[in-house]
Design a protein around this motif. Sequence first.
Motif, PDB file in Angstrom:
ATOM      1  N   HIS A  29       0.828  -1.203   0.000  1.00 60.44           N
ATOM      2  CA  HIS A  29       0.000   0.000   0.000  1.00 60.44           C
ATOM      3  C   HIS A  29       0.863   1.254   0.000  1.00 60.44           C
ATOM      4  N   GLN A  30       2.029   1.205   0.628  1.00 58.38           N
ATOM      5  CA  GLN A  30       2.904   2.368   0.688  1.00 58.38           C
ATOM      6  C   GLN A  30       3.586   2.622  -0.654  1.00 58.38           C
ATOM      7  N   ASN A  34       2.354   8.778  -2.202  1.00 56.62           N
ATOM      8  CA  ASN A  34       1.833   9.760  -1.274  1.00 56.62           C
ATOM      9  C   ASN A  34       0.322   9.936  -1.406  1.00 56.62           C
ATOM     10  N   GLY A  37      -1.481   7.803   0.966  1.00 58.98           N
ATOM     11  CA  GLY A  37      -1.384   8.321   2.333  1.00 58.98           C
ATOM     12  C   GLY A  37      -2.408   9.415   2.590  1.00 58.98           C
ATOM     13  N   ARG A  38      -2.609  10.291   1.611  1.00 62.35           N
ATOM     14  CA  ARG A  38      -3.601  11.364   1.763  1.00 62.35           C
ATOM     15  C   ARG A  38      -5.018  10.808   1.844  1.00 62.35           C
ATOM     16  N   PHE A  40      -5.844   7.849   2.902  1.00 59.78           N
ATOM     17  CA  PHE A  40      -5.963   7.175   4.191  1.00 59.78           C
ATOM     18  C   PHE A  40      -6.205   8.185   5.315  1.00 59.78           C
ATOM     19  N   ILE A  41      -5.462   9.288   5.310  1.00 57.67           N
ATOM     20  CA  ILE A  41      -5.638  10.317   6.345  1.00 57.67           C
ATOM     21  C   ILE A  41      -7.028  10.940   6.240  1.00 57.67           C
ATOM     22  N   ALA A 168      -2.477  -0.032   7.691  1.00 56.48           N
ATOM     23  CA  ALA A 168      -1.888   0.604   8.870  1.00 56.48           C
ATOM     24  C   ALA A 168      -2.027  -0.341  10.055  1.00 56.48           C
TER      25      ALA A 168
END
Length: 181
Positions: A29-30, A34, A37-38, A40-41, A168
Amino acid sequence: LSLIGMIWFFRFHHLVCDIPERQTKMELHQIKGNKMGRVFILLISVICILGVMDNIIRDGLTTWTPSIFKEIYKMPDSYSILLTLGLPLLSVLGSSLCLTVHKKIKDHVKLCAIFFVFAILFLGIMVVCMPLNSWLITLICFAISALLMSAINNCITSIVPLELRDMADSGAVAGVTNTFC
């Protein structure tokens, strides 16, 4: 607690997944960069806001129910508090309801939306039925709404972190969502 800890340690060791396998899934997933990540946040932020809204309603029900029974229905303090004691006990049923419905509706956003709609529906029924001066209708509507709010809380703090475990650390996600709840 020590006995429970020993039973857990010796009986449930098979529930632990291998760390390398989990890290590989998280790394996949990483790799998406980026943007992932956005997203997910943003997802966690929305879930936390829903958790705050859910618990404002749930805690409001628990806090104000005795006052409503006392002031509107002229019940004695002891009776109105006794009726209200059952609301937190519905949390267990709310958790069971959430798990049962989650087997049929896998999308946790839809699941929470359905529970929110029905909770608001029952609170609306209670408001419409206030002129009837029926404490029983009010109690039933409060109880069902509290049950549904507990189901939402369970979804946010338990089901969502488990569904996001490949992206996560589910313990960290559960801790963050529980903090907002």
